[in-house]
Design a protein around this motif. Sequence first.
Motif, PDB file in Angstrom:
ATOM      1  N   ARG B 200       0.858  -1.196   0.000  1.00 12.08           N
ATOM      2  CA  ARG B 200       0.000   0.000   0.000  1.00 12.08           C
ATOM      3  C   ARG B 200       0.888   1.237   0.000  1.00 12.08           C
ATOM      4  O   ARG B 200       1.645   1.471   0.945  1.00 12.08           O
ATOM      5  CB  ARG B 200      -0.912   0.009   1.239  1.00 12.08           C
ATOM      6  CG  ARG B 200      -2.040  -1.010   1.168  1.00 12.08           C
ATOM      7  CD  ARG B 200      -3.130  -0.688   2.178  1.00 12.08           C
ATOM      8  NE  ARG B 200      -2.605  -0.618   3.534  1.00 12.08           N
ATOM      9  CZ  ARG B 200      -2.457  -1.684   4.331  1.00 12.08           C
ATOM     10  NH1 ARG B 200      -2.807  -2.893   3.929  1.00 12.08           N
ATOM     11  NH2 ARG B 200      -1.980  -1.540   5.540  1.00 12.08           N
ATOM     12  N   PHE B 201       0.782   2.008  -1.075  1.00  7.88           N
ATOM     13  CA  PHE B 201       1.657   3.178  -1.248  1.00  7.88           C
ATOM     14  C   PHE B 201       0.883   4.477  -1.173  1.00  7.88           C
ATOM     15  O   PHE B 201      -0.249   4.564  -1.648  1.00  7.88           O
ATOM     16  CB  PHE B 201       2.380   3.105  -2.595  1.00  7.88           C
ATOM     17  CG  PHE B 201       3.545   2.155  -2.598  1.00  7.88           C
ATOM     18  CD1 PHE B 201       3.348   0.781  -2.685  1.00  7.88           C
ATOM     19  CD2 PHE B 201       4.838   2.642  -2.507  1.00  7.88           C
ATOM     20  CE1 PHE B 201       4.423  -0.094  -2.681  1.00  7.88           C
ATOM     21  CE2 PHE B 201       5.923   1.771  -2.508  1.00  7.88           C
ATOM     22  CZ  PHE B 201       5.722   0.399  -2.589  1.00  7.88           C
ATOM     23  N   GLY B 202       1.502   5.458  -0.591  1.00  5.65           N
ATOM     24  CA  GLY B 202       0.974   6.820  -0.615  1.00  5.65           C
ATOM     25  C   GLY B 202       1.941   7.695  -1.395  1.00  5.65           C
ATOM     26  O   GLY B 202       3.158   7.605  -1.225  1.00  5.65           O
ATOM     27  N   LEU B 203       1.376   8.508  -2.293  1.00  8.61           N
ATOM     28  CA  LEU B 203       2.228   9.387  -3.100  1.00  8.61           C
ATOM     29  C   LEU B 203       1.811  10.826  -2.835  1.00  8.61           C
ATOM     30  O   LEU B 203       0.620  11.146  -2.866  1.00  8.61           O
ATOM     31  CB  LEU B 203       2.035   9.071  -4.592  1.00  8.61           C
ATOM     32  CG  LEU B 203       2.907   7.973  -5.230  1.00  8.61           C
ATOM     33  CD1 LEU B 203       3.119   6.786  -4.327  1.00  8.61           C
ATOM     34  CD2 LEU B 203       2.310   7.544  -6.557  1.00  8.61           C
ATOM     35  N   ILE B 204       2.779  11.668  -2.590  1.00  5.31           N
ATOM     36  CA  ILE B 204       2.445  13.085  -2.348  1.00  5.31           C
ATOM     37  C   ILE B 204       2.956  13.926  -3.507  1.00  5.31           C
ATOM     38  O   ILE B 204       4.157  13.987  -3.759  1.00  5.31           O
ATOM     39  CB  ILE B 204       3.028  13.567  -1.011  1.00  5.31           C
ATOM     40  CG1 ILE B 204       2.533  12.640   0.119  1.00  5.31           C
ATOM     41  CG2 ILE B 204       2.620  15.012  -0.748  1.00  5.31           C
ATOM     42  CD1 ILE B 204       2.990  13.045   1.496  1.00  5.31           C
ATOM     43  N   ARG B 205       2.027  14.534  -4.183  1.00  9.83           N
ATOM     44  CA  ARG B 205       2.354  15.313  -5.384  1.00  9.83           C
ATOM     45  C   ARG B 205       2.947  16.668  -5.049  1.00  9.83           C
ATOM     46  O   ARG B 205       2.768  17.186  -3.957  1.00  9.83           O
ATOM     47  CB  ARG B 205       1.083  15.586  -6.186  1.00  9.83           C
ATOM     48  CG  ARG B 205       0.400  14.378  -6.751  1.00  9.83           C
ATOM     49  CD  ARG B 205      -0.564  14.846  -7.845  1.00  9.83           C
ATOM     50  NE  ARG B 205      -1.604  13.870  -8.083  1.00  9.83           N
ATOM     51  CZ  ARG B 205      -2.851  13.969  -7.642  1.00  9.83           C
ATOM     52  NH1 ARG B 205      -3.225  15.027  -6.948  1.00  9.83           N
ATOM     53  NH2 ARG B 205      -3.728  13.016  -7.896  1.00  9.83           N
ATOM     54  N   GLY B 206       3.572  17.254  -6.077  1.00 13.10           N
ATOM     55  CA  GLY B 206       4.028  18.644  -5.954  1.00 13.10           C
ATOM     56  C   GLY B 206       2.920  19.574  -6.388  1.00 13.10           C
ATOM     57  O   GLY B 206       1.810  19.125  -6.696  1.00 13.10           O
ATOM     58  N   PRO B 207       3.191  20.865  -6.425  1.00 12.32           N
ATOM     59  CA  PRO B 207       2.170  21.820  -6.857  1.00 12.32           C
ATOM     60  C   PRO B 207       1.739  21.529  -8.291  1.00 12.32           C
ATOM     61  O   PRO B 207       2.514  20.997  -9.086  1.00 12.32           O
ATOM     62  CB  PRO B 207       2.870  23.169  -6.760  1.00 12.32           C
ATOM     63  CG  PRO B 207       4.312  22.885  -6.588  1.00 12.32           C
ATOM     64  CD  PRO B 207       4.446  21.502  -6.058  1.00 12.32           C
ATOM     65  N   LYS B 208       0.529  21.894  -8.608  1.00 17.61           N
ATOM     66  CA  LYS B 208      -0.060  21.505  -9.886  1.00 17.61           C
ATOM     67  C   LYS B 208       0.705  22.023 -11.091  1.00 17.61           C
ATOM     68  O   LYS B 208       0.748  21.382 -12.135  1.00 17.61           O
ATOM     69  CB  LYS B 208      -1.502  22.003  -9.959  1.00 17.61           C
ATOM     70  CG  LYS B 208      -2.419  21.311  -8.961  1.00 17.61           C
ATOM     71  CD  LYS B 208      -3.846  21.235  -9.495  1.00 17.61           C
ATOM     72  CE  LYS B 208      -4.754  20.443  -8.563  1.00 17.61           C
ATOM     73  NZ  LYS B 208      -5.176  21.251  -7.389  1.00 17.61           N
ATOM     74  N   ASP B 209       1.306  23.208 -10.954  1.00 24.00           N
ATOM     75  CA  ASP B 209       1.951  23.791 -12.130  1.00 24.00           C
ATOM     76  C   ASP B 209       3.383  23.319 -12.295  1.00 24.00           C
ATOM     77  O   ASP B 209       4.104  23.801 -13.152  1.00 24.00           O
ATOM     78  CB  ASP B 209       1.896  25.319 -12.060  1.00 24.00           C
ATOM     79  CG  ASP B 209       2.667  25.844 -10.847  1.00 24.00           C
ATOM     80  OD1 ASP B 209       3.204  25.034 -10.076  1.00 24.00           O
ATOM     81  OD2 ASP B 209       2.718  27.068 -10.687  1.00 24.00           O
ATOM     82  N   ASN B 210       3.817  22.387 -11.487  1.00 21.55           N
ATOM     83  CA  ASN B 210       5.224  22.009 -11.526  1.00 21.55           C
ATOM     84  C   ASN B 210       5.469  20.692 -12.256  1.00 21.55           C
ATOM     85  O   ASN B 210       5.103  19.624 -11.799  1.00 21.55           O
ATOM     86  CB  ASN B 210       5.773  21.940 -10.104  1.00 21.55           C
ATOM     87  CG  ASN B 210       7.267  21.738 -10.097  1.00 21.55           C
ATOM     88  OD1 ASN B 210       7.735  20.627 -10.318  1.00 21.55           O
ATOM     89  ND2 ASN B 210       8.008  22.801  -9.902  1.00 21.55           N
ATOM     90  N   MET B 211       6.136  20.811 -13.386  1.00 22.48           N
ATOM     91  CA  MET B 211       6.426  19.660 -14.235  1.00 22.48           C
ATOM     92  C   MET B 211       7.236  18.598 -13.526  1.00 22.48           C
ATOM     93  O   MET B 211       6.956  17.414 -13.633  1.00 22.48           O
ATOM     94  CB  MET B 211       7.298  20.098 -15.421  1.00 22.48           C
ATOM     95  CG  MET B 211       6.570  20.775 -16.492  1.00 22.48           C
ATOM     96  SD  MET B 211       6.953  19.945 -18.042  1.00 22.48           S
ATOM     97  CE  MET B 211       7.015  18.236 -17.589  1.00 22.48           C
TER      98      MET B 211
END
Lengths: 355, 355
Positions: B200-211
């Motif tokens: 079971r993995f959790g992924l934390i994204r960066g800000p939406k505008d960041n490639m």
Amino acid sequence: MASGRQKDNPPDEAPNSLPLIRGRRATSYDVARLAGVSQSAVSRCFKPGASVSGKMRERVLKAAEELEYQPNAIARGLITQRSNLVAVLVSGRLNLYYPEVLFRLTDELSKVGLRVLLFTVDSEDDAESVIEQAWQFQVDGLISASHLSRAQYDLLQKRSIPVVFFNRYFTDRSTNVVYCDPRAQVDALVERLVEFGHRRFGLIRGPKDNMVGFERIRLVTEALQRYRVAEIREVQGDFTYDSGGAALQELCVHPATRPTAIICANDMMALGCMDEARSVLELNIPDDLSIAGFDGIGMSQFASYELTTIRQPIGRMCQAAVAMIAARAELPDQSNERRVFEGAILEGRSIAKAP
Amino acid sequence: MASGRQKDNPPDEAPNSLPLIRGRRATSYDVARLAGVSQSAVSRCFKPGASVSGKMRERVLKAAEELEYQPNAIARGLITQRSNLVAVLVSGRLNLYYPEVLFRLTDELSKVGLRVLLFTVDSEDDAESVIEQAWQFQVDGLISASHLSRAQYDLLQKRSIPVVFFNRYFTDRSTNVVYCDPRAQVDALVERLVEFGHRRFGLIRGPKDNMVGFERIRLVTEALQRYRVAEIREVQGDFTYDSGGAALQELCVHPATRPTAIICANDMMALGCMDEARSVLELNIPDDLSIAGFDGIGMSQFASYELTTIRQPIGRMCQAAVAMIAARAELPDQSNERRVFEGAILEGRSIAKAP
DNA sequence: CTGTTAGCGCTTTCAC
DNA sequence: GTGAAAGCGCTAACAG
């Protein structure tokens, strides 16, 4: 070759060609020709507060927009003797451990229409060449958050470049300076630690050439003496995280008489100290050892640390530095000014009763 | 008034007065007069590789030294059409959380004789005005470690300002770009986590505008799918420390099915995550929860964290960016180039067998 | 209010 | 190899 100042187009060029004629940018002459006015009229339209009729302004701005004309700041600087450039000197250390400062300075400078020519310095020799560079670029002023020698400062003075020091100053020279005086907070902090029963103190200094670090430790020492604390051991650090840990080891060579409270000349060393205490010496903070720092950097308030520290009002200090340099860029011969800000204790969880 | 170009001194002035005549700096004319040569000769002596006789050079340099003459970079720029200025754009975030980048870029640029005009950006609107400023100052190039819109990039192109992107790029435009491709390391990391039994993995994204943040999470997701991991929960972060903690809370709303491994789009969020896990959720890292990040910032290796992360080779990337911009400042019409660097796994202690 | 004119300090042909 | 002269793009008197 084409005649001077491009008053007429070469015959093979379309009348309303693109703004970038052969990669060249539009000049005020191009705009003047398109708008059917004189070149100086164009210049005036871009100078705030110049007297231009509404009709003229409208025509010129329209032409300028069409050609994507923007005045050339370099040429303007050549004649006005103002570059609108401010040199900002930061040391590698500062930038790495306290990036807020550079960021805020840049922000505030841009608000008053000044651009940042950034220089990073690691030694006095670097500063030498920075000053030459700044001079060559005709900067309107210099904000130094890095060490300068007296000779370097005198050179700047001689060249009439306004200088504002950020958190450093000379004892034997009058200068423009913005700094934080943590005296009152140091006193409160020391009083609290003494009330908590601490009698053996460890102090970790900053690098030898750093005034602020020196001053902080001096204030702490004086306060301790006022409270009749006799057991004070000072060791040398260099503001880095690693040096904080190393310094702690040095302070704890004799575990029996190790300090129960440690004050570091900056937060970064305090963090190194806390980590070394916990992971190597297996001490609990604050129960076995109290630690405090100076600065109030963002990281110091991370949950792993919650450092008790004396914060500098960086935002206001940066505003002050920029206001001072901007005023002196405008009127170079203003007398020197010192703006001193108080610190503020940032309550963490890194100090407690002596074990 | 005095005649043009100060060819003769006003009568009331001492013949060999100070370098700063009435606060004015010495010009090549002053040096020429003192050395008894023409002004253009002075100019040549300061141009590397110009043909000047030894005798002349000596006399001129002596006079220049006496007057503390240094060529005026502004005037030089006006005629050579090269300012030796490079605009560097960094976002507030980058500067605060990854100050190494700006520091290294500045260092490398100064090695090749280019100065940094620093701009900090927080929104696309800021970038708009930055581009105008850069244009006004005739920068020889721009290094952007911050987001630009396509329109903004196209404007730069149209104005023939060389641009190098640092760790961001467009999918539908060819650009000069330096970036770090962590693909191989992501794969190795995911493989290891799967071998450790994590499902079971959790992924934390960066800000939406960041490639970059987006790409990192995409690579992780793909790798996980390759290993047939089905339970993946993604939550949004914004690269800040605080957002890392908040994201963890979100991932753990149902304690029974909370992830056993978390991968964050950058280190700063991973630190926030670790702190939240330990101090609020009372989880042990890595025993109860494995956490990994991206970047390899200095702080991530502090003893309190020892984060396992994928490091970018910042030093080499900055060198590459500077080399690219310097080459294009010299010869503006070079074709675009992509320089891609591999990451490297930085072994910490933040991942372990699944609980 | 607008146009003309003279430079800011430098580099760069072009003759000699 | 060296000097004279032009001019980069702009602002700032100064007339009109």
